[in-house]
Scaffold this active site. Structure first.
Site, PDB file in Angstrom:
ATOM      1  N   HIS A 254      -2.170 139.472  70.201  1.00  0.00           N
ATOM      2  CA  HIS A 254      -2.682 138.593  71.009  1.00  0.00           C
ATOM      3  C   HIS A 254      -3.121 138.940  72.414  1.00  0.00           C
ATOM      4  O   HIS A 254      -2.711 138.747  73.507  1.00  0.00           O
ATOM      5  CB  HIS A 254      -1.809 137.204  71.239  1.00  0.00           C
ATOM      6  CG  HIS A 254      -1.660 136.422  69.993  1.00  0.00           C
ATOM      7  ND1 HIS A 254      -0.639 135.719  69.982  1.00  0.00           N
ATOM      8  CD2 HIS A 254      -2.510 136.144  68.894  1.00  0.00           C
ATOM      9  CE1 HIS A 254      -0.738 134.998  68.504  1.00  0.00           C
ATOM     10  NE2 HIS A 254      -1.973 135.444  68.192  1.00  0.00           N
TER      11      HIS A 254
ATOM     12  N   CYS B 208       5.377 143.966  62.355  1.00  0.00           N
ATOM     13  CA  CYS B 208       6.562 144.348  63.356  1.00  0.00           C
ATOM     14  C   CYS B 208       8.038 144.425  62.523  1.00  0.00           C
ATOM     15  O   CYS B 208       8.009 143.297  61.785  1.00  0.00           O
ATOM     16  CB  CYS B 208       6.442 143.638  64.404  1.00  0.00           C
ATOM     17  SG  CYS B 208       8.189 143.948  65.315  1.00  0.00           S
TER      18      CYS B 208
ATOM     19  N   GLU C 248       2.774 134.062  62.950  1.00  0.00           N
ATOM     20  CA  GLU C 248       4.005 134.804  62.524  1.00  0.00           C
ATOM     21  C   GLU C 248       4.886 133.866  61.815  1.00  0.00           C
ATOM     22  O   GLU C 248       5.489 133.936  60.592  1.00  0.00           O
ATOM     23  CB  GLU C 248       4.927 135.151  63.808  1.00  0.00           C
ATOM     24  CG  GLU C 248       6.026 135.636  63.494  1.00  0.00           C
ATOM     25  CD  GLU C 248       7.128 136.266  64.633  1.00  0.00           C
ATOM     26  OE1 GLU C 248       8.191 135.993  64.316  1.00  0.00           O
ATOM     27  OE2 GLU C 248       6.601 136.609  65.675  1.00  0.00           O
TER      28      GLU C 248
ATOM     29  N   THR D 295       9.826 135.301  66.491  1.00  0.00           N
ATOM     30  CA  THR D 295      10.500 136.214  67.209  1.00  0.00           C
ATOM     31  C   THR D 295      10.130 136.188  68.980  1.00  0.00           C
ATOM     32  O   THR D 295      10.671 136.826  69.675  1.00  0.00           O
ATOM     33  CB  THR D 295      10.176 137.585  66.804  1.00  0.00           C
ATOM     34  OG1 THR D 295       8.788 137.910  66.718  1.00  0.00           O
ATOM     35  CG2 THR D 295      10.662 137.972  65.393  1.00  0.00           C
TER      36      THR D 295
ATOM     37  N   SER E 207      -0.627 133.806  73.262  1.00  0.00           N
ATOM     38  CA  SER E 207       0.438 134.634  73.145  1.00  0.00           C
ATOM     39  C   SER E 207       1.598 133.821  73.542  1.00  0.00           C
ATOM     40  O   SER E 207       1.857 133.464  74.433  1.00  0.00           O
ATOM     41  CB  SER E 207       0.323 135.861  74.174  1.00  0.00           C
ATOM     42  OG  SER E 207       1.341 136.624  74.115  1.00  0.00           O
TER      43      SER E 207
ATOM     44  N   ASN F  21       4.849 134.728  73.615  1.00  0.00           N
ATOM     45  CA  ASN F  21       5.896 135.364  74.277  1.00  0.00           C
ATOM     46  C   ASN F  21       5.421 135.348  75.789  1.00  0.00           C
ATOM     47  O   ASN F  21       6.200 135.042  76.657  1.00  0.00           O
ATOM     48  CB  ASN F  21       6.216 136.766  73.958  1.00  0.00           C
ATOM     49  CG  ASN F  21       5.170 137.683  74.272  1.00  0.00           C
ATOM     50  OD1 ASN F  21       5.143 138.516  75.258  1.00  0.00           O
ATOM     51  ND2 ASN F  21       4.208 138.210  73.383  1.00  0.00           N
TER      52      ASN F  21
ATOM     53  N   SER G  43       1.882 142.053  74.571  1.00  0.00           N
ATOM     54  CA  SER G  43       0.572 142.735  73.983  1.00  0.00           C
ATOM     55  C   SER G  43      -0.435 143.431  74.989  1.00  0.00           C
ATOM     56  O   SER G  43      -1.617 143.358  74.625  1.00  0.00           O
ATOM     57  CB  SER G  43      -0.210 141.558  72.866  1.00  0.00           C
ATOM     58  OG  SER G  43       0.594 141.179  72.003  1.00  0.00           O
TER      59      SER G  43
END
EC number: 1.17.7.4
Length: 402
Positions: free
Chosen positions: A96, A157, A187, A250, A317, A319, A379
């Site tokens: 991302h 990943c 994901e 994750t 994104s 995260n 990312s």
């Protein structure tokens, strides 16, 4: 279907590659020249701080490219080098980050077209190469590509694959997988395809709703409407919540995943008692190390005396969004941007407030001496962080000269 057997069969195919092509050093050399930053390395070496004029930068001690992202991008570069004349497709953004994905487009790596929210795999031919991104791909997509006989390069990943193994264990033991994540995220789509019965919960509020239903029952139709599109086909909350295992996307907020896991454990303990708990609850350990490190570093950074925070990463994104949440939770004025292009030299910033659309803030950098906290998602290349810092320095330098 037996997804574990399918994975094993796919990995034995001569058309399947997940370890590169022996050109890793060359690919990493190209990547390093494009994405590394001597300025950012200098700041790392200086205890993650730099003062220039009226600006002091405080970098988080863990930020930017994680190992899984670096691996996925490097394998994509290596694939282009190894197949210079073949058509190469990506099933999704490899990561991302807009600049990285644009760079791959410039290298003639194409993206599977999406028509009315559905990927059109009819464009893929037998002689083509298809890259699976760091987030992974669904079992259905992998089956389809395998049936086409095209070359598959799998950059998933390893931490994501670890979650797949967890939900497969749930399925084998007839447990429902409770997946902490966003049901539309690439994901989570991939992870749920490896599960048997599953339910995706977005946050603690939804988890509490589910746990209350487990203990006290409720309106089944209301439940199904509330979680529409977030559960497996045929899911029945009256029977499918008797045995549950926890998994997660994750990149979700580590502390919330842990709290959700504890809530479900306590709920099953209360309903079934300590002697029978293990027959109704499966614990988990699927929190990504890199996600945890970046969130922990952010929790340390917000303890500093900061005037504002800049969080850099793709707007889609997950995260990066959670890093933004940490900053806001601690009362720090925070700006989420995806590149230095969002900042102009007139002291304007186009940023994305949490849960809102893009907006422009004028005079976002205060007068006088300031301390700016900076972090970036997993990312985001270092060079993008440098470009943002250079914009900040330029604005403050221009103001100081007036």
């Amino acid at each position: 279907m037996d997804t574990k057997a399918f994975k094993r069969s796919l990995q034995q195919s001569e058309n399947y590659h997940r370890k590169g092509f022996g050109q890793e050093d060359e690919a990493m050399g190209v990547m390093n020249s494009e994405y590394q930053s001597s300025l950012i390395q200098e700041i790392r070496n200086n205890n993650y701080r730099l003062t220039q004029g009226d600006v002091t930068i405080r970098l988080a001690e863990a930020f930017g490219f994680c190992w899984g992202v670096e691996r996925a991008v490097a394998m994509s570069y290596e694939t282009r080098q190894h197949f210079p004349n073949q058509r190469i497709w990506l099933t999704n953004e490899v990561i991302h980050n807009p600049s990285v994905n644009q760079r791959l487009r410039d290298m003639k790596v194409e993206f599977i077209p999406v028509i009315e929210d559905q990927k059109d795999f009819s464009v893929v031919e037998r002689d083509d190469v298809v890259i699976l991104p760091a987030f992974g791909a669904s079992v259905t997509e992998m089956q389809l590509l395998n049936d086409k006989g095209c070359t598959i390069v799998d950059t998933t990943c390893p931490w994501v694959a670890k979650v797949w193994n967890s939900v497969e264990k749930h399925k084998k033991r007839n447990y429902t997988s409770i997946i902490h994540g966003k049901y539309k995220h690439e994901e989570t789509v991939a992870t749920s395809s490896f599960a048997g019965t599953y339910l995706v919960v977005l946050n603690m509020e939804q988890a509490k709703y589910v746990c209350n239903y487990i203990l006290n029952g409720g309106d089944k139709q209301e439940f199904l409407a509330k979680f529409k599109k977030a559960y497996s086909e045929g899911f029945d909350p009256d029977t499918d919540l008797e045995r549950v295992g926890i998994a997660n996307q994750t990149t979700m907020l580590k502390s919330e995943t842990e709290e959700i896991g504890k809530l479900f454990e306590h709920t099953m303990l209360k309903k079934y008692g300590p002697l029978d708990l293990n027959n109704h609850f499966m614990s988990f350990n699927t929190i990504c190390d890199a996600t945890q490190e970046r969130q922990d570093a952010m929790l340390d950074l917000v303890k500093e005396k900061l005037d504002l925070m800049v969080v850099i990463g793709g707007f889609n994104s997950s995260n990066t969004t959670h890093l933004q949440e940490i900053s806001i939770h601690h009362g720090i004025v925070s700006y989420h941007i995806d590149s230095a292009a969002r900042i102009d030299l007139n002291n304007h910033i186009e940023h994305k407030p949490l849960g809102k659309d893009l907006e422009v803030k004028e005079n976002w950098l205060p007068d006088g001496k300031i301390v700016v906290g900076v972090t970036s998602g997993a990312s985001t290349p270092d060079i993008v962080v440098e470009q943002v810092l250079q914009k900040i320095f330029a604005i403050k330098s221009a103001v100081a000269m007036v």
